[in-house]
Scaffold this active site. Structure first.
Site: not given
Ligand SMILES: NC(=O)c1ccc[n+]([C@@H]2O[C@H](COP(=O)([O-])OP(=O)(O)OC[C@H]3O[C@@H](n4cnc5c(N)ncnc54)[C@H](O)[C@@H]3O)[C@@H](O)[C@H]2O)c1
Length: 331
Positions: A69, A113, A228-230, A301
């Protein structure tokens, strides 16, 4: 030879959360049993554009499934370009010949996933009678996290939703209400504290680079899915919470490099010894998950390439069955 091309929307029409949870659980188990090849993902950093790109290869030996990927994370995409934060492409490989059997949009796969991983973690780590969920961050990942938990539990009493952008929170609720309003009551809240306090399961899905969840809001028995932390430098929880909790990671190396524990580890607040297990070890019954009602459990995750591979393979099989997609000669 022919390669099957599938757009993200075609992939979306082929996948159900139920099946993705099953596939991801099996992938975790295979990892727990030591039957996968999966080098830690490699990163490129586009610092001047506030973005990064990862390459994620994997091979599940027993299942004979292999894929690579390519995925980005650009948190400003939505406001700057009207594009999603996360966009992915997956190449499915035939391990026998190394041929690319399919190329598909991986954005939906990534979100599904990840939602499935949250559900599998909750299955083994959250209390069985969990009813109240607190969502911190209401973006793309939060949507499939909710889908995953509702698929696991069938119904939930309350889902409290917080996003620092009020419109994002309200849009989330407006979208989810018609889909899941009969399975849970969706409640908009005005602070992280309100989302977290009193929840059985907390899901953090923001790109935050500083702790936003405070230790004092966490009570015994809670389970937290940290999504979120990745990437290095990202964190959502006060490290004191991690000190109190049983920490389960998806992959030790990736988690230490980029998961919820990466910042506390780099500061010497936590060490590798503070990690209880990988989720695959719990699924494979090598180590126990939750052992008491009072335990605080955390799943961090980072997202594993094997989750993408099995989900892409599922989409591929279903596409062949239903005759969906376009075949072209790439190699
Ligand atoms: N663990 C995994 O496998 C995995 C997979 C995909 C994405 N992620 C991570 O997850 C996170 C979110 O991705 P997404 O695709 O949902 O992004 P996104 O931009 O669609 O959504 C993130 C949301 O968080 C909100 N936000 C930002 N800072 C905030 C805070 N301090 N308090 C409350 N809300 C806050 C934003 O306004 C937004 O609506 C990213 O850091 C991404 O890298 C992790």
């Amino acid at each position: 030879m022919q390669t099957l091309l599938l757009s993200d929307s075609e992939v979306k029409s082929l996948l159900s959360m139920n099946e993705v949870i099953e596939a991801v659980e099996l992938a975790f188990k295979e990892k727990g049993l030591g039957r996968v090849q999966m080098p830690a993902k490699i990163y490129l950093f586009y610092k001047k554009y506030n973005g990064d790109l990862r390459a994620m290869p994997s091979y599940l030996e027993e299942l004979d499934i292999s894929a690579v990927k390519i995925v980005n994370v650009h948190p400003d995409n939505r406001t700057k370009y009207g594009l999603p934060t996360v966009m992915a492409t997956i190449v499915l490989i035939d391990p026998k010949s190394g041929a690319p059997i399919a190329i598909m949009g991986g954005t939906t796969i990534t979100a599904m996933r990840t939602g499935a991983a949250g559900a599998v973690a909750a299955k083994y780590l959250a209390r069985k009678n969990s009813k109240v969920v607190g969502l911190v961050g209401a973006g793309a990942q939060a949507r499939t996290q909710l889908m995953g938990l509702l698929t696991l539990y069938g119904k939930l009493e309350e889902v409290k939703v917080y996003d620092k952008v009020e419109e994002a929170r309200d849009k989330f609720i407006a979208e989810m209400e018609p889909k899941y309003g009969n399975l849970c009551s969706l409640i908009p809240v005005g602070s992280v504290k309100e989302a977290v306090e009193g929840a059985d399961i907390v899901v953090t899905a923001t790109p935050s680079r500083q702790p936003i969840v405070k230790n004092e809001w966490i009570s015994p028995g809670m389970h937290i899915n940290c999504i979120g932390a990745d990437a290095p430098g990202k964190e959502e929880l006060e490290p004191e919470i991690l000190k109190r909790a049983k920490i389960i990671v998806d992959d030790i190396e990736q988690a230490m490099h980029s998961g919820e524990i990466n910042v506390p580890i780099s500061k010497g607040i936590l060490t590798e010894q503070d990690i209880w297990a990988e989720i695959g070890e719990v699924v494979a019954k090598i180590k126990p998950g939750r052992e008491s009602e009072e335990e605080i459990t955390i799943f961090t995750s980072t997202g594993l390439a094997i989750q993408d591979a099995v989900t892409a393979h599922l989409a591929y099989k279903k596409a062949l069955e239903k005759g969906i997609g376009k075949k072209i000669e790439i190699v």
